[in-house]
Scaffold this motif. Structure first.
Motif, PDB file in Angstrom:
ATOM      1  N   GLU A 115       0.796  -1.231   0.000  1.00  0.00           N
ATOM      2  CA  GLU A 115       0.000   0.000   0.000  1.00  0.00           C
ATOM      3  C   GLU A 115       0.829   1.281   0.000  1.00  0.00           C
ATOM      4  O   GLU A 115       0.377   2.308  -0.500  1.00  0.00           O
ATOM      5  N   LEU A 116       2.023   1.250   0.574  1.00  0.00           N
ATOM      6  CA  LEU A 116       2.822   2.475   0.666  1.00  0.00           C
ATOM      7  C   LEU A 116       3.498   2.792  -0.661  1.00  0.00           C
ATOM      8  O   LEU A 116       3.853   1.896  -1.427  1.00  0.00           O
ATOM      9  N   GLU A 117       3.681   4.095  -0.898  1.00  0.00           N
ATOM     10  CA  GLU A 117       4.373   4.544  -2.118  1.00  0.00           C
ATOM     11  C   GLU A 117       5.047   5.873  -1.841  1.00  0.00           C
ATOM     12  O   GLU A 117       4.891   6.463  -0.760  1.00  0.00           O
ATOM     13  N   ALA A 118       5.828   6.343  -2.798  1.00  0.00           N
ATOM     14  CA  ALA A 118       6.534   7.614  -2.646  1.00  0.00           C
ATOM     15  C   ALA A 118       5.532   8.721  -2.334  1.00  0.00           C
ATOM     16  O   ALA A 118       4.461   8.797  -2.946  1.00  0.00           O
ATOM     17  N   GLY A 119       5.886   9.551  -1.350  1.00  0.00           N
ATOM     18  CA  GLY A 119       5.001  10.636  -0.921  1.00  0.00           C
ATOM     19  C   GLY A 119       4.200  10.294   0.311  1.00  0.00           C
ATOM     20  O   GLY A 119       3.677  11.192   0.981  1.00  0.00           O
ATOM     21  N   ASP A 120       4.087   9.003   0.619  1.00  0.00           N
ATOM     22  CA  ASP A 120       3.401   8.593   1.843  1.00  0.00           C
ATOM     23  C   ASP A 120       4.320   8.786   3.046  1.00  0.00           C
ATOM     24  O   ASP A 120       5.542   8.703   2.938  1.00  0.00           O
ATOM     25  N   ARG A 121       3.705   9.009   4.193  1.00  0.00           N
ATOM     26  CA  ARG A 121       4.467   9.202   5.426  1.00  0.00           C
ATOM     27  C   ARG A 121       4.082   8.139   6.445  1.00  0.00           C
ATOM     28  O   ARG A 121       2.901   7.892   6.700  1.00  0.00           O
ATOM     29  N   VAL A 122       5.106   7.529   7.031  1.00  0.00           N
ATOM     30  CA  VAL A 122       4.928   6.626   8.164  1.00  0.00           C
ATOM     31  C   VAL A 122       5.353   7.393   9.408  1.00  0.00           C
ATOM     32  O   VAL A 122       6.485   7.861   9.490  1.00  0.00           O
ATOM     33  N   VAL A 241       0.254 -12.052  19.785  1.00  0.00           N
ATOM     34  CA  VAL A 241      -1.082 -11.789  19.251  1.00  0.00           C
ATOM     35  C   VAL A 241      -1.038 -10.538  18.392  1.00  0.00           C
ATOM     36  O   VAL A 241      -0.472  -9.514  18.790  1.00  0.00           O
ATOM     37  N   LEU A 242      -1.622 -10.650  17.214  1.00  0.00           N
ATOM     38  CA  LEU A 242      -1.893  -9.472  16.391  1.00  0.00           C
ATOM     39  C   LEU A 242      -3.394  -9.338  16.272  1.00  0.00           C
ATOM     40  O   LEU A 242      -4.067 -10.221  15.721  1.00  0.00           O
ATOM     41  N   TYR A 243      -3.928  -8.250  16.805  1.00  0.00           N
ATOM     42  CA  TYR A 243      -5.326  -7.886  16.574  1.00  0.00           C
ATOM     43  C   TYR A 243      -5.382  -7.002  15.343  1.00  0.00           C
ATOM     44  O   TYR A 243      -4.549  -6.097  15.162  1.00  0.00           O
ATOM     45  N   GLY A 244      -6.365  -7.247  14.497  1.00  0.00           N
ATOM     46  CA  GLY A 244      -6.598  -6.369  13.357  1.00  0.00           C
ATOM     47  C   GLY A 244      -8.079  -6.261  13.081  1.00  0.00           C
ATOM     48  O   GLY A 244      -8.845  -7.221  13.292  1.00  0.00           O
ATOM     49  N   LYS A 245      -8.514  -5.105  12.634  1.00  0.00           N
ATOM     50  CA  LYS A 245      -9.925  -4.950  12.258  1.00  0.00           C
ATOM     51  C   LYS A 245     -10.243  -5.885  11.093  1.00  0.00           C
ATOM     52  O   LYS A 245      -9.482  -5.988  10.124  1.00  0.00           O
ATOM     53  N   ARG A 246     -11.364  -6.537  11.210  1.00  0.00           N
ATOM     54  CA  ARG A 246     -11.684  -7.619  10.281  1.00  0.00           C
ATOM     55  C   ARG A 246     -11.684  -7.168   8.824  1.00  0.00           C
ATOM     56  O   ARG A 246     -11.140  -7.870   7.953  1.00  0.00           O
ATOM     57  N   ASP A 247     -12.262  -6.011   8.528  1.00  0.00           N
ATOM     58  CA  ASP A 247     -12.342  -5.586   7.135  1.00  0.00           C
ATOM     59  C   ASP A 247     -10.961  -5.363   6.538  1.00  0.00           C
ATOM     60  O   ASP A 247     -10.722  -5.662   5.357  1.00  0.00           O
ATOM     61  N   LEU A 248     -10.030  -4.867   7.345  1.00  0.00           N
ATOM     62  CA  LEU A 248      -8.671  -4.653   6.852  1.00  0.00           C
ATOM     63  C   LEU A 248      -7.962  -5.978   6.625  1.00  0.00           C
ATOM     64  O   LEU A 248      -7.269  -6.166   5.615  1.00  0.00           O
ATOM     65  N   LEU A 249      -8.110  -6.908   7.566  1.00  0.00           N
ATOM     66  CA  LEU A 249      -7.457  -8.204   7.425  1.00  0.00           C
ATOM     67  C   LEU A 249      -7.997  -8.975   6.222  1.00  0.00           C
ATOM     68  O   LEU A 249      -7.261  -9.692   5.539  1.00  0.00           O
ATOM     69  N   GLU A 251      -9.008  -7.684   3.450  1.00  0.00           N
ATOM     70  CA  GLU A 251      -8.487  -7.076   2.219  1.00  0.00           C
ATOM     71  C   GLU A 251      -7.013  -7.401   1.991  1.00  0.00           C
ATOM     72  O   GLU A 251      -6.538  -7.397   0.853  1.00  0.00           O
ATOM     73  N   MET A 252      -6.269  -7.665   3.064  1.00  0.00           N
ATOM     74  CA  MET A 252      -4.827  -7.854   2.968  1.00  0.00           C
ATOM     75  C   MET A 252      -4.467  -9.215   2.401  1.00  0.00           C
ATOM     76  O   MET A 252      -5.150 -10.202   2.637  1.00  0.00           O
ATOM     77  N   GLU A 253      -3.347  -9.239   1.656  1.00  0.00           N
ATOM     78  CA  GLU A 253      -2.784 -10.497   1.196  1.00  0.00           C
ATOM     79  C   GLU A 253      -1.956 -11.116   2.318  1.00  0.00           C
ATOM     80  O   GLU A 253      -1.419 -10.405   3.174  1.00  0.00           O
ATOM     81  N   PRO A 254      -1.839 -12.440   2.353  1.00  0.00           N
ATOM     82  CA  PRO A 254      -1.011 -13.070   3.380  1.00  0.00           C
ATOM     83  C   PRO A 254       0.448 -12.631   3.294  1.00  0.00           C
ATOM     84  O   PRO A 254       0.924 -12.212   2.233  1.00  0.00           O
ATOM     85  N   TYR A 255       1.137 -12.787   4.396  1.00  0.00           N
ATOM     86  CA  TYR A 255       2.551 -12.437   4.503  1.00  0.00           C
ATOM     87  C   TYR A 255       3.405 -13.699   4.379  1.00  0.00           C
ATOM     88  O   TYR A 255       4.497 -13.675   3.807  1.00  0.00           O
ATOM     89  N   LEU A 256       2.915 -14.826   4.876  1.00  0.00           N
ATOM     90  CA  LEU A 256       3.583 -16.115   4.790  1.00  0.00           C
ATOM     91  C   LEU A 256       2.633 -17.123   4.140  1.00  0.00           C
ATOM     92  O   LEU A 256       1.412 -17.003   4.266  1.00  0.00           O
ATOM     93  N   TYR A 257       3.198 -18.109   3.475  1.00  0.00           N
ATOM     94  CA  TYR A 257       2.392 -19.054   2.721  1.00  0.00           C
ATOM     95  C   TYR A 257       2.710 -20.482   3.137  1.00  0.00           C
ATOM     96  O   TYR A 257       3.775 -20.771   3.667  1.00  0.00           O
ATOM     97  N   GLY A 258       1.773 -21.409   2.867  1.00  0.00           N
ATOM     98  CA  GLY A 258       2.003 -22.814   3.166  1.00  0.00           C
ATOM     99  C   GLY A 258       0.709 -23.526   3.491  1.00  0.00           C
ATOM    100  O   GLY A 258      -0.389 -23.069   3.135  1.00  0.00           O
TER     101      GLY A 258
END
Length: 414
Positions: A115-122, A241-249, A251-258
């Protein structure tokens, strides 16, 4: 060693559930004040994990036999228990990781890299743990985003005027510690989250030093993501534990696969399973999940409000005792609701590592170093500090032993 009872807490009975606190070295009983790194584990947690291995051990989500079904029920039930503990909206919002650091990396890679790109701020804070700072720093290099840091003022608190300057329409995510593992500062995470949301940015809160010792309601904080570790809350190592809002999770692609996180696999492509399993590939930390659930039961049996009051009282007492020494520099806010249960300090003329070694001669276990906050220590102008951190089983007498050990250091380095 006798131990005072704090109001509302039977510390003696609590300590009896931790046999390790009875250990002696060279005839001296251990004084364990390194809880910000790892808390000790009470008998009920150890017993729950032993009972799992003795009676229910099998892999989850992979078998229809009785043991696999029992293991799956225990593992899935642990998600439900954690969701209840932090007031998440169901197990779908609770992902089990190895620790807080992995939770931070999961969001940085699964969300940030896409999601991040040039011009975005963290937007981070100057008191961030390396788990946040290094992770977002590296993601920014790969995406072209820039990282900015909310200043820490002379009292060890965040400069919220500066926060309001940095969190603008260019901000994409705000990542902040709930409680600093070096300064002890309790940050206004709800206010930071509100600022982020006013500018359509997300918020990530590192709760590693908060969830163990105070009531945390992720729905009330309204953070998009919130992470913490089992081993800092009387639970086992190897689970976070990672809590995340359901709608965001969703939409997200997995980080690890298997295995375990898929719905359908062909030679050409794959689709992902439901939450939270989509982010939990491979054999998960099953016994550790059982232990984490037992730790939550144990903590709530005492009461999180009482644990918080106990830690605040110990931190205030330690601050006052050390401040009265005259040659001790303490970092962060004074004792009270703005400080969690830890105190980082330096003794004049003595390096933190030397002081910690002398403390160990007195069997007082504290930690020296930069506590994974090197940039913060650079800002403080010191290479390292000594950190004493407290938990529900600690007492004023143990803090007195810590302070008494300072005299040996003064004599050795006079």
């Amino acid at each position: 060693m006798s131990h005072q009872n704090f109001e509302g807490l039977d510390v003696e009975s609590i300590r009896a559930e931790f046999p390790i606190l009875e250990r002696e070295f060279d005839g001296q009983q251990v004084v364990y004040l390194d809880n910000a790194a790892t808390t000790q584990t009470p008998d009920p947690v150890v017993d729950a994990m032993s009972e799992y291995y003795r009676r229910h051990n099998a892999n989850v989500h992979r078998g229809i036999h009785h043991l696999s079904q029992e293991a799956s029920e225990r593992y899935e039930g642990a998600h439900d228990r954690v969701a209840e503990f932090v007031n998440a909206d169901g197990r779908e919002e609770i992902i089990f990781t190895k620790n807080t650091t992995e939770g931070e990396n999961l969001i940085a890679y699964a969300w940030g890299l896409n999601e991040l790109e040039a011009g975005d701020r963290v937007v981070l804070t100057e008191m961030e743990h390396h788990a946040s700072l290094v992770t977002w720093q590296q993601i920014a290099k790969q995406t072209g985003a820039e990282v900015e840091y909310i200043r820490v003022d002379d009292t060890g608190r965040l400069d919220m005027d500066h926060a309001r300057e940095l969190i603008d329409d260019d901000a994409a995510i705000v990542s902040a510690v709930h409680v600093s593992n070096t300064l002890g500062t309790v940050n206004p995470v709800s206010e930071l989250t509100d600022l982020a949301h006013e500018h359509d940015a997300l918020s990530f809160i590192d709760g590693a030093q908060a969830v163990p010792n105070r009531p945390v309601d992720v729905s009330e904080i309204d953070a998009d993501f919130y992470a913490f570790s089992g081993h800092k809350m009387a639970g086992p190592t190897g689970i976070g534990v990672l809590y995340g809002k359901r709608d965001l999770l969703e939409e997200m692609e997995p980080y690890l696969y298997g295995g375990g996180m898929i719905r359908k696999v062909t030679f050409e492509d794959s689709t992902w399973g439901d939450l939270p399993w989509k982010f939990e590939p491979g054999t998960p930390p099953i016994a550790e999940a059982v232990g984490l659930e037992a730790a939550i039961d144990w903590l709530e049996g005492i009461g999180m409000e009482r644990i918080q009051a106990h830690e605040e009282e110990l931190a205030a007492y330690a601050y006052d005792r050390l401040e009265a020494e005259g040659d001790v520099e303490i970092y962060g806010p004074e004792g009270g609701p703005d400080r969690g249960g830890l105190v980082s300090f330096n003794l004049e003329g003595v390096h933190a590592h030397d002081l910690t070694s002398i403390m160990n001669d007195h069997t007082v276990a504290v930690r020296a170093g930069d506590h994974c906050t090197q940039p913060l220590h650079d800002k403080l102008g010191v290479p390292a500090s000594t950190r004493a951190s407290f938990y529900v089983y600690n007492t004023r007498e143990e803090i007195d032993e810590l302070v008494a050990a300072l005299d040996d250091a003064r004599q050795l380095f006079a």
